[in-house]
Design an enzyme around this catalytic site. Structure first.
Site, PDB file in Angstrom:
ATOM      1  N   GLY A   7       0.817  -1.212   0.000  1.00 13.06           N
ATOM      2  CA  GLY A   7       0.000   0.000   0.000  1.00 13.06           C
ATOM      3  C   GLY A   7       0.843   1.252   0.000  1.00 13.06           C
ATOM      4  O   GLY A   7       1.956   1.265   0.542  1.00 13.06           O
ATOM      5  N   GLY A  16       0.386   5.775   0.297  1.00 12.41           N
ATOM      6  CA  GLY A  16      -0.503   6.883   0.596  1.00 12.41           C
ATOM      7  C   GLY A  16       0.267   8.177   0.748  1.00 12.41           C
ATOM      8  O   GLY A  16       1.477   8.230   0.544  1.00 12.41           O
ATOM      9  N   GLY A  17      -0.462   9.232   1.132  1.00  8.84           N
ATOM     10  CA  GLY A  17       0.181  10.531   1.295  1.00  8.84           C
ATOM     11  C   GLY A  17       1.180  10.552   2.419  1.00  8.84           C
ATOM     12  O   GLY A  17       2.103  11.363   2.436  1.00  8.84           O
ATOM     13  N   GLN A  18       1.015   9.659   3.434  1.00  6.37           N
ATOM     14  CA  GLN A  18       1.916   9.665   4.586  1.00  6.37           C
ATOM     15  C   GLN A  18       3.135   8.771   4.386  1.00  6.37           C
ATOM     16  O   GLN A  18       4.162   8.976   5.014  1.00  6.37           O
ATOM     17  CB  GLN A  18       1.164   9.214   5.832  1.00  6.37           C
ATOM     18  CG  GLN A  18       0.012  10.118   6.204  1.00  6.37           C
ATOM     19  CD  GLN A  18      -0.808   9.538   7.328  1.00  6.37           C
ATOM     20  OE1 GLN A  18      -0.374   8.618   8.012  1.00  6.37           O
ATOM     21  NE2 GLN A  18      -2.001  10.043   7.521  1.00  6.37           N
ATOM     22  N   GLY A  19       3.037   7.751   3.554  1.00 11.53           N
ATOM     23  CA  GLY A  19       4.168   6.858   3.377  1.00 11.53           C
ATOM     24  C   GLY A  19       3.781   5.578   2.657  1.00 11.53           C
ATOM     25  O   GLY A  19       2.725   5.476   2.039  1.00 11.53           O
ATOM     26  N   THR A  20       4.678   4.573   2.757  1.00 11.64           N
ATOM     27  CA  THR A  20       4.518   3.294   2.067  1.00 11.64           C
ATOM     28  C   THR A  20       4.461   2.172   3.090  1.00 11.64           C
ATOM     29  O   THR A  20       5.192   2.188   4.076  1.00 11.64           O
ATOM     30  CB  THR A  20       5.697   3.065   1.102  1.00 11.64           C
ATOM     31  OG1 THR A  20       5.797   4.186   0.218  1.00 11.64           O
ATOM     32  CG2 THR A  20       5.503   1.806   0.290  1.00 11.64           C
ATOM     33  N   VAL A  21       3.587   1.174   2.836  1.00 14.27           N
ATOM     34  CA  VAL A  21       3.420   0.041   3.751  1.00 14.27           C
ATOM     35  C   VAL A  21       3.982  -1.212   3.089  1.00 14.27           C
ATOM     36  O   VAL A  21       3.672  -1.513   1.929  1.00 14.27           O
ATOM     37  CB  VAL A  21       1.945  -0.173   4.122  1.00 14.27           C
ATOM     38  CG1 VAL A  21       1.809  -1.341   5.094  1.00 14.27           C
ATOM     39  CG2 VAL A  21       1.366   1.093   4.742  1.00 14.27           C
ATOM     40  N   ASP A  64     -10.732  10.571   8.918  1.00 14.02           N
ATOM     41  CA  ASP A  64     -10.578  10.095   7.536  1.00 14.02           C
ATOM     42  C   ASP A  64     -11.250   8.739   7.353  1.00 14.02           C
ATOM     43  O   ASP A  64     -10.653   7.803   6.831  1.00 14.02           O
ATOM     44  CB  ASP A  64      -9.089  10.020   7.155  1.00 14.02           C
ATOM     45  CG  ASP A  64      -8.884   9.969   5.645  1.00 14.02           C
ATOM     46  OD1 ASP A  64      -9.836  10.285   4.908  1.00 14.02           O
ATOM     47  OD2 ASP A  64      -7.780   9.615   5.199  1.00 14.02           O
TER      48      ASP A  64
END
Length: 710
Positions: free
Chosen positions: A389, A391-396, A505
């Site tokens: 995954g 997103g705007g905050q980082g990568t998983v 969110d």
């Protein structure tokens, strides 16, 4: 003096070969006999100029053009200016065109950006979609469909007011008149459309939209930066980042000596090809055989030791001196590693984290401080194949610890800003609920902070509702249970946790499904803990278009009822299987909420409900859920139910489902004879909450008051 002289001699013997290797590394970035510089930009292979043997294929041809700024490199295939290359991470930095509408002293600009069929896509990690205007909805379109968008708000429009209020700071778009959002994955072409938010026609007002890096608005000023204001937006291009792969039909031969090359499979929007990196501990150009050279690690230590022993083997005194230097090196290196860890600990908000945790109650004792080496082994050094995954905050990343436990590791994208990391850690460390994703620990000794969660195997709710995942179809019973689990988790956050927590969110992509398809609420990066006495949170508008509370839009005040509104949107998704924003619907009702409200007002609820829901659910149940969603979506937040009331209503609807099943099994179905529960009558927008009677039920091992609708 003699010892000092010998010390310098041995250091030269040890490091001399290393400097030669470093020199070789940086000189071997292009093919021999090929021009490698255009102006001030070095052009590494697989890019090249003029001769086809100097680049991998036609997509990577660079044209060096004479401009007013001097020789400037352009990607010839897509006609975009290049500012720098990052072949180690398969990225290229370009200048991307800006869209403009009705701006004074500048022509309208609607550039065409189309890279379909090429090896290039916009980097989701490095770019953002930014829009500027007054009361505008700006849609990012790809392949004829809206894939993202945001809303720019202001109370009135005045040129001087805009000039004084629209500005960009270290955090990006701040204040009114502007908005920004993340990009979809593998975006290769796009267009932008603009619509007026309010009924008043304001189409003549100036608007901008662009895709650019997070810091495109920074302008060098001496040793620091200044930030662009609205007046500066007559610019035609901004910095952006593209990712690339080497297409299968390229003339480049694989495997490449010294490099780790991965065959990237194609998807709907992603080209199929190869992406290479130097092996761990090596540096160089991974697209040239033999260019990846070791500069650090155990092999280099043995090389240095070998050179040192050869240089000093002629005397016992030199050997003793070498051992002393080796011991000194170990001590200094240990201290450097310790100082580096301390630096990263402070840089990643360790001190702020300690301060926040000492002032709150949580499960800190149960949270593990993970070792960076363990997490690197678990994720195969954060291999791109392990990404589950972004997103705007980082990568998983998905990982497996040495004891066989599967975990999810979130690598934040902060670059010195750690508030979101600290915020999510503090919030999740205080939550212990079966329907909230569990935080296992964190790692602060890396350059970028890491959070470690339990691994949730079955993806997110959106994939099942909107057709991306067809492995299993969600039955009506599963949908009711998932809705009840989400509501219970939000009720816990709002009313049962030691301090109220606003998620901020809630959306179907943030609802994960475990191995038994139970709901797990995730992504608390923008969540906030508030005091028990507070009634709202005043903040810059953040969230996902289609799920945001309209009151929050206009007042910038987030309340617990704002989470209720977002949950109402998810509830409508569960009923209809429709997306929150869809270009398939007509222009007036692209929003799922508008589509649902119109259908309710026109008494056409069962025209929009998912066919599987109609087939499996009882009519009374469907109407009851629709009425509940309708109340959650009230424009006036005070008219919406609390998450406690929502949870109890859903619990009652599920009991109604069990009663229908029991009656059917005994062939004694009497729809009008239900005494312990009655769904809300009708499903118009004017219906109000029914009266409540008291009782209790158990939620997560805690007995709480229950009410039954009569």
């Amino acid at each position: 003096m003699l010892l000092k002289f010998m010390f310098h001699i041995i250091i030269l013997m040890i490091t001399g070969p290393i400097y030669q290797l470093a020199s070789a590394q940086y000189s071997n970035t292009t093919q021999s006999e090929c021009e490698s510089i255009c102006g001030t930009v070095t052009i590494p292979y697989p890019f090249g100029t003029k001769d086809p043997k100097c680049y991998a294929d036609k997509w990577f041809e660079i044209e060096c053009r004479n401009t007013s700024q001097g020789p400037t490199p352009y990607l010839k295939s897509i006609n975009l200016e290049v500012t720098s290359f990052d072949q180690m991470n398969s990225k290229v930095h370009i200048m991307n065109p800006v869209f403009r509408w009705n701006c004074p002293n500048s022509k309208d600009s609607h550039p065409v950006v189309d890279m379909k069929g090429s090896p290039f896509v916009y980097s989701k990690e490095d770019n953002k979609f930014t829009a500027i205007g007054c009361n505008k909805i700006l849609f990012l379109q790809s392949n004829g469909s809206e894939v993202s968008g945001c809303v720019s708000l202001c109370d009135s429009y005045d040129d001087d007011e805009v000039n004084n209020n629209v500005a960009f700071g270290a955090d990006g778009c701040v204040g009114r008149f502007c908005c920004e959002t993340s990009l979809p994955s593998f975006l290769s072409e796009f267009n932008v459309t603009v619509e007026d938010l309010r009924e008043k026609n304001s189409s003549n007002e100036c608007s901008h939209a662009l895709i650019g890096t997070e810091y495109w608005y920074r302008v060098p000023f001496g040793s620091s930066y200044e930030y662009r204001s609205f007046r500066d937006l007559a610019i035609d291009f901004v910095p952006a980042v593209l990712e690339w792969v080497i297409l299968q039909e390229s003339s480049l031969k694989f495997p490449i000596v010294g490099a780790n090359c991965i065959n990237v499979t194609s998807s709907q929007n992603r080209p199929s090809g190869w992406r290479c990196q130097c092996n761990s501990g090596y540096h160089g150009n991974p697209y040239i055989s033999g260019s990846c050279i070791a500069l650090r690690g155990s092999s280099d230590i043995r090389t240095r030791a070998k050179w040192a022993i050869i240089g000093v083997s002629s005397s016992l005194g030199s050997i003793i001196l070498l051992l002393g230097i080796w011991w000194l090196y170990k001590v200094v290196r240990k201290r450097m590693i310790q100082k580096r860890k301390e630096k990263f600990f402070k840089q990643n908000g360790g001190l702020l984290l300690q301060q926040r945790m000492t002032s709150t109650e949580g499960n800190v004792d149960k949270v593990i401080l993970f070792n960076l080496n363990d997490l690197e082994k678990a994720t195969d050094h954060f291999n791109t194949n392990r990404i589950i995954g972004k997103g705007g905050q980082g990568t998983v990343y998905k990982g497996m610890l040495v004891d066989g436990k599967i975990i999810a590791v979130k690598k934040f994208k902060v670059e010195g800003k750690v508030e979101e990391f600290v915020n999510e850690f503090v919030i999740l460390s205080q939550i212990n609920h079966r329907n909230v994703v569990k935080l296992l620990g964190c790692c602060l000794e890396a350059e970028i902070p890491l959070l470690v969660y339990e691994f949730i195997p079955n993806g997110n709710l959106s994939e099942y509702l909107h057709g991306q995942n067809k492995d299993i179809a969600l039955t009506w019973d599963m949908r009711l249970r998932i809705a009840n689990e989400i509501a219970g988790a939000l009720f816990y956050l709002h009313s049962v946790a030691s301090q109220p927590i606003y998620h901020r969110d809630i959306k179907s992509t943030n609802i994960l499904l475990d191995e038994k398809y139970r709901a797990k609420v995730a992504d608390f990066g923008t969540s906030r803990i508030i005091s028990s006495e507070a009634t709202h949170l005043t903040t810059v508008v953040q969230g996902t278009f289609g799920y945001l509370d309209p009151e929050y839009f206009h007042a910038s005040q987030f309340t617990e009822k704002s989470d209720v509104y977002s949950f109402g949107v998810v509830l409508v998704e569960l009923l209809t299987g429709e997306k929150a924003i869809s270009s398939v619907r007509s222009q007036e009702i692209k929003s799922l909420v508008s589509y649902f409200n119109v259908s309710m007002e026109e008494n056409r609820l069962f025209d929009i409900v998912d066919k599987r829901v109609i087939k499996e659910g009882e009519k009374e149940q469907i109407i009851a859920v629709a009425n509940l969603a309708n109340k959650c979506l009230e424009l006036n937040g005070k008219s919406r139910p609390t998450m406690k009331e929502v949870t109890l209503e859903l619990e009652g609807i599920r009991k109604l489902d069990k009663k229908f099943t029991a009656e059917q099994n005994h062939e004694e179905i009497e729809v009008g004879g239900i005494e312990d529960y009655q769904p809300w009558v009708g499903y118009s927008a004017s219906n109000s909450l029914p009266p409540l009677s008291s009782g209790t039920f158990s939620l997560d091992s805690e007995v709480i008051p229950i009410v039954t609708l009569k």
